[in-house]
Every structure is written in C-alpha cells, then in structure tokens.
Write a protein that holds these residues in place. Structure first.
Motif, PDB file in Angstrom:
ATOM      1  N   SER A 256       0.690  -1.163   0.024  1.00 40.48           N
ATOM      2  CA  SER A 256      -0.050   0.082   0.004  1.00 40.48           C
ATOM      3  C   SER A 256       1.001   1.159   0.044  1.00 40.48           C
ATOM      4  N   GLN A 257       2.044   1.219   0.673  1.00 42.78           N
ATOM      5  CA  GLN A 257       2.899   2.427   0.780  1.00 42.78           C
ATOM      6  C   GLN A 257       4.048   2.591  -0.147  1.00 42.78           C
ATOM      7  N   GLN A 295       1.718  -9.929  -6.608  1.00 37.34           N
ATOM      8  CA  GLN A 295       0.448  -9.389  -6.101  1.00 37.34           C
ATOM      9  C   GLN A 295      -0.038  -8.142  -6.922  1.00 37.34           C
ATOM     10  N   SER A 296       0.902  -7.068  -7.421  1.00 38.20           N
ATOM     11  CA  SER A 296       0.415  -6.184  -8.338  1.00 38.20           C
ATOM     12  C   SER A 296      -0.113  -6.811  -9.669  1.00 38.20           C
ATOM     13  N   ASP A 297       0.623  -7.636 -10.285  1.00 34.68           N
ATOM     14  CA  ASP A 297       0.288  -8.469 -11.408  1.00 34.68           C
ATOM     15  C   ASP A 297      -1.005  -8.889 -11.413  1.00 34.68           C
ATOM     16  N   PHE A 298      -1.102  -9.885 -10.249  1.00 37.60           N
ATOM     17  CA  PHE A 298      -2.609 -10.595 -10.034  1.00 37.60           C
ATOM     18  C   PHE A 298      -3.638  -9.764 -10.000  1.00 37.60           C
ATOM     19  N   SER A 299      -3.446  -8.434  -9.438  1.00 35.59           N
ATOM     20  CA  SER A 299      -4.498  -7.312  -9.171  1.00 35.59           C
ATOM     21  C   SER A 299      -4.863  -6.772 -10.478  1.00 35.59           C
ATOM     22  N   LYS A 300      -3.862  -6.625 -11.706  1.00 30.55           N
ATOM     23  CA  LYS A 300      -4.265  -6.016 -12.723  1.00 30.55           C
ATOM     24  C   LYS A 300      -5.051  -7.127 -13.439  1.00 30.55           C
ATOM     25  N   GLN A 301      -4.827  -8.541 -13.553  1.00 29.07           N
ATOM     26  CA  GLN A 301      -5.401  -9.634 -14.233  1.00 29.07           C
ATOM     27  C   GLN A 301      -6.751  -9.779 -13.663  1.00 29.07           C
TER      28      GLN A 301
END
Length: 302
Positions: A256-257, A295-301
């Motif tokens: 988050s930060q 986690q960032s890539d999974f969120s985008k998918q």
C-alpha cells in the motif's frame, strides 16, 4: 437448516446491494459486504473479532496447521484478532461469491452474557478453547441477517434498529451450542479473557520486543500457563503469533505504501532485513520484492 426460498431471498438482497465486485463498508458500521466473481489465491490478513457468513460460494481458511472450509450452510466465528490466510475456492461470473462480515466488540459480548443471566449456563459438551470455530446456519439466524441487511434500503431505520438486530445475532450465536466459548472470552478473570488481553497488547505493540515473562506476570499467569492457554486459543505460540502479525503488517506496507523491504522490516520491528526476508519468504512463498510484483500483476489481471 433453513429454507431454500429464504436463502434465495438473501442472495437477491446482497446482489441488489452489490452491483459490482468489491468490498462494501455499509452505513451500519459493524457490517461489510463483499462480492467476488473469480476464485482467489491465498491472502494473509488479520481477522478481527467477527462472524463471517457466505450467501454463495466457498472459502478456505488456514490457521497454523488447521484448515477450515465454509459455505452457505455454515459460518465462521473469530472471537479475537487472528492472523489467517484464506482463499475463495468457488466463485464465477455467473454465480459470484457473496459474503457478509459482522464485527463485534468485547463490550457487546459482555452485555449479551450479562443480560442472558442463566439462560446459557449449561456447559459446553465439546472442546471450545480455540478462538476460531465453525457453526451451522439455521433459519432464525438467517432471518436476523436478512432483516439487518434490509435496513440498508431504509437508512432512517438503521440507528434505531441495527443495534437490536446485531444483539439478536450475538444472542443466537451464543445459543449455538459449540459457540459457548464466547462466554469464556467475556468473563473477567478467565484464562481466555486474559489471553484476549495479551492478543490485544501484541497487536497494539507488535513492533516492540515481546517480553513473555513480563506479559505473563501482568496477566497473573506463570510462563508455562500463559504459553499453554495462548496456544489453545490461537493454535500459535506468542512468538509465532507476533511474527505473523509483523509479517502481515509488513506486507500491507509493501503493497500500500510502496516502501522497500528494508524499511518495512524496520517499521514492524525486525532488526535484520535478511532475517525478515527469510521469514517473509517462508510465510508467503516469495521474497518481498517478488511477492509485491506478483500481487500487483494478479490485481491487474483481476
């Protein structure tokens, strides 16, 4: 059990309030709703004192070595803050996962226990030390939930009626035989109550060194008694519990930060970034930097 028609009413009510996927923090402070249209990977988070209901779909939750699976026929009840990992195992675009979380405080539980008098005085016939338990849904409980969620469509009634319905839900949970342990956590002086105080202290001061002897003495317990009852409640030792809290807080900081791993490790109380990286990898399966990217890539998918 409960009627199929009432269950369908519950699903339709939640769908009307959740047009899109996501978490909805409602106008009833203790109530949040969620909708997810795809299955998820394991995510670790701190579960607060709450009861979790599923209207549709299935979720799997891990606490240490224990595995819990629940769906619309059951509910999950956590009486203290617990570091859990969970994933949604059944959800689709056609039949999204729909769930409800209702948080509660110790004061609310104590009020229910005190007002009940001897109504729930019968002993529990099952082991009920652990602070995480499953219970079977029934018609009366489902009916109370429907009435509570329905208040969101009548905002002017929320302030007057929601506290009454929430209290009813807590009464019904207390009345469910396997969940008699709630009374232990609301009874001043009980070992369960003291362990709950320890959990609160660890969560509040997770970045500070954990002094077991000092904490046990403060709670009026010997070291061995403190360890034994802490593990009964959480299935973890105090050190293991603090480590999970620290790593979850660090992960939250990383996601988050956008702080780097070394900075996050120091903020949550680690003196050694390398030790932090090893323990983070052991818990999440990837080093901090790789996990953050994943986690960032999974969120985008999603």
């Amino acid at each position: 059990m409960y009627s199929v028609s009432k269950h369908n009413d519950f699903i339709q009510l939640l769908e009307s309030l959740l047009p899109e996927d996501g978490l909805l923090q409602t106008d009833i402070a203790a109530l949040s709703l969620s909708k997810v249209s795809i299955t998820s990977e394991f995510a670790c988070s701190m579960y607060e004192p709450s009861v979790y209901f599923i209207a549709r779909g299935v979720k799997e939750v891990h606490l240490a070595e224990q595995i819990y699976t629940y769906d619309a026929s059951t509910y999950m009840l956590s009486s203290v803050h617990l570091p859990l990992s969970g994933k949604i195992t059944e959800a689709s675009q056609e039949a999204p996962y729909l769930a409800l979380k209702l948080t509660f405080s110790l004061d609310e539980i104590m009020e229910v226990v005190q007002e009940s008098g001897d109504a729930f005085a019968q002993p529990c016939t099952k082991k009920c030390d652990c602070a995480l338990v499953m219970g079977a849904m029934d018609e009366a409980l489902l009916d109370a939930l429907i009435r509570l969620v329905s208040l969101l469509k009548n905002p002017k009634m929320i302030s007057a009626l929601s506290p009454l319905i929430i209290k009813e839900v807590l009464y019904r949970l207390l009345d469910h035989h396997p969940q008699m342990f709630i009374k232990q956590f609301a009874t001043m002086g009980s070992y369960a109550y003291r362990i709950m105080q320890a959990i609160r202290l660890i969560n509040t001061h997770f970045a500070e060194p954990l002094r077991i002897t000092e904490m046990a003495h403060q709670l009026g317990m010997s070291n061995s008694l403190f360890h034994r009852h802490f593990k009964k409640v959480t299935t973890l030792t105090p050190i293991q519990y603090q480590k999970k809290v620290r790593l979850q807080m660090a992960r939250k900081l990383l996601l988050s930060q956008k702080v780097d791993a070394a900075n996050a490790s120091f903020q949550v109380g680690y003196a050694s970034p390398s030790q932090f990286s090893r323990e983070y990898t052991r818990m999440y399966g990837l080093p901090p930097k790789s996990d953050t990217k994943h986690q960032s890539d999974f969120s985008k998918q999603s």
